[in-house]
Design a protein around this motif. Sequence first.
Motif, PDB file in Angstrom:
ATOM      1  N   VAL A 158       0.861  -1.190   0.000  1.00  0.00           N
ATOM      2  CA  VAL A 158       0.000   0.000   0.000  1.00  0.00           C
ATOM      3  C   VAL A 158       0.894   1.236   0.000  1.00  0.00           C
ATOM      4  N   ALA A 159       0.775   2.050  -1.045  1.00  0.00           N
ATOM      5  CA  ALA A 159       1.601   3.246  -1.188  1.00  0.00           C
ATOM      6  C   ALA A 159       0.712   4.485  -1.330  1.00  0.00           C
ATOM      7  N   LYS A 160       1.215   5.604  -0.844  1.00  0.00           N
ATOM      8  CA  LYS A 160       0.482   6.867  -0.922  1.00  0.00           C
ATOM      9  C   LYS A 160       0.590   7.453  -2.322  1.00  0.00           C
ATOM     10  N   LYS A 161      -0.560   7.827  -2.876  1.00  0.00           N
ATOM     11  CA  LYS A 161      -0.606   8.524  -4.162  1.00  0.00           C
ATOM     12  C   LYS A 161      -0.926  10.000  -3.930  1.00  0.00           C
ATOM     13  N   ALA A 162      -1.824  10.272  -2.978  1.00  0.00           N
ATOM     14  CA  ALA A 162      -2.198  11.630  -2.565  1.00  0.00           C
ATOM     15  C   ALA A 162      -2.682  11.524  -1.122  1.00  0.00           C
ATOM     16  N   ALA A 163      -3.100  12.631  -0.540  1.00  0.00           N
ATOM     17  CA  ALA A 163      -3.493  12.665   0.871  1.00  0.00           C
ATOM     18  C   ALA A 163      -4.518  11.596   1.236  1.00  0.00           C
ATOM     19  N   SER A 164      -5.507  11.373   0.367  1.00  0.00           N
ATOM     20  CA  SER A 164      -6.560  10.385   0.636  1.00  0.00           C
ATOM     21  C   SER A 164      -6.673   9.356  -0.476  1.00  0.00           C
ATOM     22  N   THR A 165      -5.584   9.148  -1.197  1.00  0.00           N
ATOM     23  CA  THR A 165      -5.591   8.206  -2.314  1.00  0.00           C
ATOM     24  C   THR A 165      -4.390   7.269  -2.221  1.00  0.00           C
ATOM     25  N   LEU A 166      -4.647   5.986  -2.467  1.00  0.00           N
ATOM     26  CA  LEU A 166      -3.617   4.955  -2.393  1.00  0.00           C
ATOM     27  C   LEU A 166      -3.432   4.261  -3.729  1.00  0.00           C
TER      28      LEU A 166
END
Length: 160
Positions: free
Chosen positions: A72-80
Amino acid sequence: MKTFTSILSISALALMLIFSGCTNNEVEPDPADQVIGAYAATTYSESINGVAQSIDLTNTLIKENVAISFDVAKKAASTLTLVLSISQRDSTGAMQTYNDTYDSIELKALGNGNFEMLNAGISVGQIGNGNLSLEETYPDTDESGNTVQVTVKIAATKSL
């Protein structure tokens, strides 16, 4: 009297410093930052037209032949970005790995550190507090050519 006024002024200043120091300036991390990491699957369940089969992936005999994990990686503040990896030992003894990437999983707060995972607005599970559950339902065709409804559920815990 002058000494008494000075003591009151010093006391008032001390109280102001104490109360101003009590504010909580901690910023809560972004939802994505709260859940990123590696997760190891603990159970895999598959239901075809309501008939379910579940596999305990923590069982030693199963672990040697099947492994499921999530990155699981961060794409944006509330998006993975969520990468599902399924490895299974084939008839030759070699492990074969299949990866599926969910590129834009939106997080919706549920409270208590848990988030609903949405893929294109459709709920695909929950994540939070060291746990992840993924669930998807889709149509498929059985060996007789009949259309069947398949539901896959995977439960996982965050790796340390």
